[in-house]
Design a protein around this motif. Structure first.
Motif, PDB file in Angstrom:
ATOM      1  N   TYR A  33      -6.102   5.211 -43.754  1.00 26.78           N
ATOM      2  CA  TYR A  33      -5.925   4.137 -44.724  1.00 26.78           C
ATOM      3  C   TYR A  33      -6.159   2.787 -44.063  1.00 26.78           C
ATOM      4  O   TYR A  33      -5.928   2.615 -42.870  1.00 26.78           O
ATOM      5  CB  TYR A  33      -4.477   4.156 -45.268  1.00 26.78           C
ATOM      6  N   TYR A  35      -4.956  -1.234 -45.006  1.00 31.60           N
ATOM      7  CA  TYR A  35      -4.168  -2.165 -45.807  1.00 31.60           C
ATOM      8  C   TYR A  35      -4.426  -3.564 -45.262  1.00 31.60           C
ATOM      9  O   TYR A  35      -4.849  -3.731 -44.124  1.00 31.60           O
ATOM     10  CB  TYR A  35      -2.665  -1.868 -45.673  1.00 31.60           C
ATOM     11  N   LYS A  42       2.574  -9.835 -49.649  1.00 28.10           N
ATOM     12  CA  LYS A  42       2.950  -8.443 -49.387  1.00 28.10           C
ATOM     13  C   LYS A  42       1.765  -7.646 -48.854  1.00 28.10           C
ATOM     14  O   LYS A  42       0.614  -8.065 -48.933  1.00 28.10           O
ATOM     15  CB  LYS A  42       3.498  -7.800 -50.665  1.00 28.10           C
ATOM     16  N   VAL A  43       2.078  -6.512 -48.299  1.00 26.66           N
ATOM     17  CA  VAL A  43       1.061  -5.593 -47.798  1.00 26.66           C
ATOM     18  C   VAL A  43       0.354  -4.956 -48.994  1.00 26.66           C
ATOM     19  O   VAL A  43       1.000  -4.463 -49.919  1.00 26.66           O
ATOM     20  CB  VAL A  43       1.702  -4.503 -46.919  1.00 26.66           C
ATOM     21  N   PHE A  45      -2.707  -2.223 -50.398  1.00 31.71           N
ATOM     22  CA  PHE A  45      -3.575  -1.088 -50.127  1.00 31.71           C
ATOM     23  C   PHE A  45      -5.041  -1.474 -50.355  1.00 31.71           C
ATOM     24  O   PHE A  45      -5.368  -2.136 -51.337  1.00 31.71           O
ATOM     25  CB  PHE A  45      -3.185   0.061 -51.053  1.00 31.71           C
ATOM     26  N   GLU A  56      -9.729   7.027 -52.415  1.00 27.08           N
ATOM     27  CA  GLU A  56      -9.243   6.035 -53.373  1.00 27.08           C
ATOM     28  C   GLU A  56      -9.472   4.642 -52.807  1.00 27.08           C
ATOM     29  O   GLU A  56      -9.409   4.453 -51.595  1.00 27.08           O
ATOM     30  CB  GLU A  56      -7.740   6.239 -53.659  1.00 27.08           C
ATOM     31  N   LEU A  98      -1.174  15.171 -47.078  1.00 25.96           N
ATOM     32  CA  LEU A  98      -0.779  14.426 -48.263  1.00 25.96           C
ATOM     33  C   LEU A  98       0.511  14.921 -48.878  1.00 25.96           C
ATOM     34  O   LEU A  98       0.982  14.350 -49.849  1.00 25.96           O
ATOM     35  CB  LEU A  98      -1.882  14.482 -49.325  1.00 25.96           C
ATOM     36  N   GLN A 100       4.241  15.327 -49.699  1.00 24.79           N
ATOM     37  CA  GLN A 100       5.186  14.222 -49.825  1.00 24.79           C
ATOM     38  C   GLN A 100       6.127  14.098 -48.632  1.00 24.79           C
ATOM     39  O   GLN A 100       6.738  13.063 -48.446  1.00 24.79           O
ATOM     40  CB  GLN A 100       5.994  14.389 -51.111  1.00 24.79           C
ATOM     41  N   GLN A 104       3.448   8.127 -43.162  1.00 19.41           N
ATOM     42  CA  GLN A 104       2.265   7.420 -42.726  1.00 19.41           C
ATOM     43  C   GLN A 104       2.653   6.518 -41.556  1.00 19.41           C
ATOM     44  O   GLN A 104       3.681   5.843 -41.616  1.00 19.41           O
ATOM     45  CB  GLN A 104       1.774   6.536 -43.888  1.00 19.41           C
ATOM     46  N   PHE A 106       1.533   3.351 -39.066  1.00 21.05           N
ATOM     47  CA  PHE A 106       0.691   2.157 -39.062  1.00 21.05           C
ATOM     48  C   PHE A 106       0.376   1.699 -37.646  1.00 21.05           C
ATOM     49  O   PHE A 106       1.193   1.848 -36.731  1.00 21.05           O
ATOM     50  CB  PHE A 106       1.404   1.006 -39.786  1.00 21.05           C
TER      51      PHE A 106
ATOM     52  N   GLU B  31       8.566  13.117 -56.382  1.00 24.20           N
ATOM     53  CA  GLU B  31       8.219  11.959 -55.543  1.00 24.20           C
ATOM     54  C   GLU B  31       9.328  11.642 -54.554  1.00 24.20           C
ATOM     55  O   GLU B  31      10.499  11.623 -54.909  1.00 24.20           O
ATOM     56  CB  GLU B  31       7.939  10.733 -56.418  1.00 24.20           C
ATOM     57  N   TYR B  32       8.927  11.360 -53.332  1.00 22.66           N
ATOM     58  CA  TYR B  32       9.862  11.000 -52.292  1.00 22.66           C
ATOM     59  C   TYR B  32      10.060   9.487 -52.260  1.00 22.66           C
ATOM     60  O   TYR B  32       9.177   8.710 -52.628  1.00 22.66           O
ATOM     61  CB  TYR B  32       9.339  11.443 -50.921  1.00 22.66           C
ATOM     62  N   TYR B  34      10.427   6.493 -49.623  1.00 21.70           N
ATOM     63  CA  TYR B  34      10.162   6.158 -48.229  1.00 21.70           C
ATOM     64  C   TYR B  34      10.717   4.771 -47.923  1.00 21.70           C
ATOM     65  O   TYR B  34      10.688   3.871 -48.767  1.00 21.70           O
ATOM     66  CB  TYR B  34       8.655   6.123 -47.950  1.00 21.70           C
ATOM     67  N   TYR B  36      10.288   1.710 -45.031  1.00 22.66           N
ATOM     68  CA  TYR B  36       9.592   1.121 -43.897  1.00 22.66           C
ATOM     69  C   TYR B  36      10.206  -0.246 -43.628  1.00 22.66           C
ATOM     70  O   TYR B  36      10.862  -0.830 -44.484  1.00 22.66           O
ATOM     71  CB  TYR B  36       8.099   0.933 -44.201  1.00 22.66           C
ATOM     72  N   PRO B  44       3.862  -2.186 -40.391  1.00 26.60           N
ATOM     73  CA  PRO B  44       5.049  -1.550 -40.962  1.00 26.60           C
ATOM     74  C   PRO B  44       5.473  -0.340 -40.137  1.00 26.60           C
ATOM     75  O   PRO B  44       4.632   0.451 -39.716  1.00 26.60           O
ATOM     76  CB  PRO B  44       4.596  -1.160 -42.374  1.00 26.60           C
ATOM     77  N   TYR B  46       7.726   3.083 -39.943  1.00 26.40           N
ATOM     78  CA  TYR B  46       8.403   4.105 -40.733  1.00 26.40           C
ATOM     79  C   TYR B  46       9.854   4.233 -40.284  1.00 26.40           C
ATOM     80  O   TYR B  46      10.154   4.213 -39.085  1.00 26.40           O
ATOM     81  CB  TYR B  46       7.692   5.449 -40.549  1.00 26.40           C
ATOM     82  N   HIS B  49      12.617   9.007 -44.938  1.00 27.69           N
ATOM     83  CA  HIS B  49      12.265   9.305 -46.324  1.00 27.69           C
ATOM     84  C   HIS B  49      13.110  10.467 -46.825  1.00 27.69           C
ATOM     85  O   HIS B  49      13.688  11.224 -46.013  1.00 27.69           O
ATOM     86  CB  HIS B  49      10.779   9.602 -46.475  1.00 27.69           C
ATOM     87  N   TYR B  87      11.222  -2.282 -46.753  1.00 33.68           N
ATOM     88  CA  TYR B  87      10.528  -1.879 -47.960  1.00 33.68           C
ATOM     89  C   TYR B  87      10.964  -0.489 -48.389  1.00 33.68           C
ATOM     90  O   TYR B  87      10.950   0.456 -47.584  1.00 33.68           O
ATOM     91  CB  TYR B  87       9.023  -1.848 -47.735  1.00 33.68           C
ATOM     92  N   ARG B  91       5.946   6.820 -52.998  1.00 33.40           N
ATOM     93  CA  ARG B  91       4.559   7.027 -52.608  1.00 33.40           C
ATOM     94  C   ARG B  91       3.725   7.657 -53.700  1.00 33.40           C
ATOM     95  O   ARG B  91       4.182   8.551 -54.410  1.00 33.40           O
ATOM     96  CB  ARG B  91       4.527   7.919 -51.363  1.00 33.40           C
ATOM     97  N   GLY B  92       2.486   7.190 -53.827  1.00 34.42           N
ATOM     98  CA  GLY B  92       1.566   7.725 -54.820  1.00 34.42           C
ATOM     99  C   GLY B  92       1.010   9.080 -54.410  1.00 34.42           C
ATOM    100  O   GLY B  92       1.092   9.462 -53.244  1.00 34.42           O
ATOM    101  N   GLY B  95      -1.391   9.387 -51.509  1.00 35.54           N
ATOM    102  CA  GLY B  95      -0.853   8.968 -50.227  1.00 35.54           C
ATOM    103  C   GLY B  95      -0.706   7.476 -50.055  1.00 35.54           C
ATOM    104  O   GLY B  95      -0.030   7.033 -49.140  1.00 35.54           O
ATOM    105  N   LYS B  96      -1.339   6.681 -50.929  1.00 32.29           N
ATOM    106  CA  LYS B  96      -1.263   5.243 -50.704  1.00 32.29           C
ATOM    107  C   LYS B  96       0.166   4.753 -50.920  1.00 32.29           C
ATOM    108  O   LYS B  96       0.902   5.276 -51.751  1.00 32.29           O
ATOM    109  CB  LYS B  96      -2.218   4.497 -51.628  1.00 32.29           C
ATOM    110  N   LEU B  97       0.522   3.751 -50.136  1.00 30.84           N
ATOM    111  CA  LEU B  97       1.833   3.145 -50.254  1.00 30.84           C
ATOM    112  C   LEU B  97       1.683   1.828 -51.009  1.00 30.84           C
ATOM    113  O   LEU B  97       0.851   0.995 -50.658  1.00 30.84           O
ATOM    114  CB  LEU B  97       2.419   2.895 -48.864  1.00 30.84           C
ATOM    115  N   PHE B  99       3.440  -1.457 -51.653  1.00 32.19           N
ATOM    116  CA  PHE B  99       4.528  -2.281 -51.140  1.00 32.19           C
ATOM    117  C   PHE B  99       4.936  -3.317 -52.183  1.00 32.19           C
ATOM    118  O   PHE B  99       4.098  -3.934 -52.816  1.00 32.19           O
ATOM    119  CB  PHE B  99       4.084  -3.023 -49.872  1.00 32.19           C
ATOM    120  N   GLY B 100       6.240  -3.499 -52.315  1.00 35.58           N
ATOM    121  CA  GLY B 100       6.761  -4.625 -53.079  1.00 35.58           C
ATOM    122  C   GLY B 100       7.033  -5.776 -52.126  1.00 35.58           C
ATOM    123  O   GLY B 100       6.463  -5.835 -51.030  1.00 35.58           O
TER     124      GLY B 100
END
Lengths: 115, 109
Positions: A33, A35, A42-43, A45, A56, A98, A100, A104, A106, B31-32, B34, B36, B44, B46, B49, B87, B91-92, B95-97, B99-100
């Motif tokens: 990925y 980002y 914010k971070v 994607f 994606e 992938l 759950q 991930q 970074f 859905e889990y 997570y 960070y 970020p 980890y 989770h 954060y 997670r989608g 796999g993409k995260l 972030f808010g």
């Protein structure tokens, strides 16, 4: 402990120039990925990559961006013609699966400054 | 958009437990959640989770409510080095995260 690495740590470029940001994901990871984080925001994607294909991408990831896994270890993000608004921290991440239950990881990021 | 909401900031005294709440009322059954954290502009990191059971590792504990609509990250003995933005992420599927804005935790001496 294995980690994601990124080079360079800081890249300064002029508007309109091409830049390539490099990442070495964790060796047994299969999903990759990118980002980005504009200063103070914010971070976000950008793109995910698996099996040598983009799986994606976000609206940010337009035709100026491309990703590649040129060999078995590197994962790159290319910006063809940089704009001032591309200035940001760019983070690479990887995960083993992938499912759950897989986290991930970074990298430390590349600070891109476009002048 | 992020599927979670968090308070924008919190303070905690050094050595005390930091309890960071998160709401995720629209989380799906598989859905889990997570967690960070990001220190300054570093990548970020980890933390932990979980799905529905409480989880604990060397960094933190995660408490998830029975209805899974909210969770709390607990740093049992916060240190100054725990000052960061935390954060909470659902997670989608690809796999993409997403972030808010996260919670900016300030640990004070």
């Amino acid at each position: 402990e294995p980690e994601v690495t990124q080079t360079p740590s800081h890249q300064v470029t002029q508007m309109g120039q091409e830049v390539i940001l490099r990442c070495v994901p964790i060796s047994n990871h299969l999903y990759f990925y990118w980002y980005r984080q504009i200063l103070g925001q914010k971070v976000e994607f950008l793109v995910s990559f698996y099996n040598n294909e983009i799986s994606e991408k976000s609206e940010i990831f337009d035709d100026q961006f491309s990703v590649e896994r040129p060999d078995g270890s590197n994962f790159t993000l290319k910006i063809r013609s940089t704009k001032l608004e591309d200035s940001a921290m760019y983070f690479c991440a990887s995960t083993k699966d992938l499912g759950q239950s897989y986290e991930q990881y970074f990298g430390p990021g590349t600070r891109l400054t476009v002048t | 958009d992020a599927k979670t909401t968090q308070p924008p900031s919190m303070d905690c005294a050094e050595g005390r437990a930091a309890n960071l709440p998160c709401n995720h009322s629209t989380i799906s059954g598989n859905e889990y959640v997570y967690w960070y954290r990001q220190i300054h502009s570093q990548g970020p990191q980890y933390i932990i989770h979980g799905l529905k059971n409480n989880e604990t590792n060397e960094m933190a504990s995660l408490i998830i409510t029975e209805d899974r609509k909210s969770s709390t990250l607990i740093l049992p003995h916060a240190t100054l080095r725990d000052t960061a933005v935390y954060y909470c992420i659902v997670r989608g599927p690809e796999g993409k995260l997403i972030f808010g804005q996260g919670t900016e935790l300030s640990v004070k001496p």
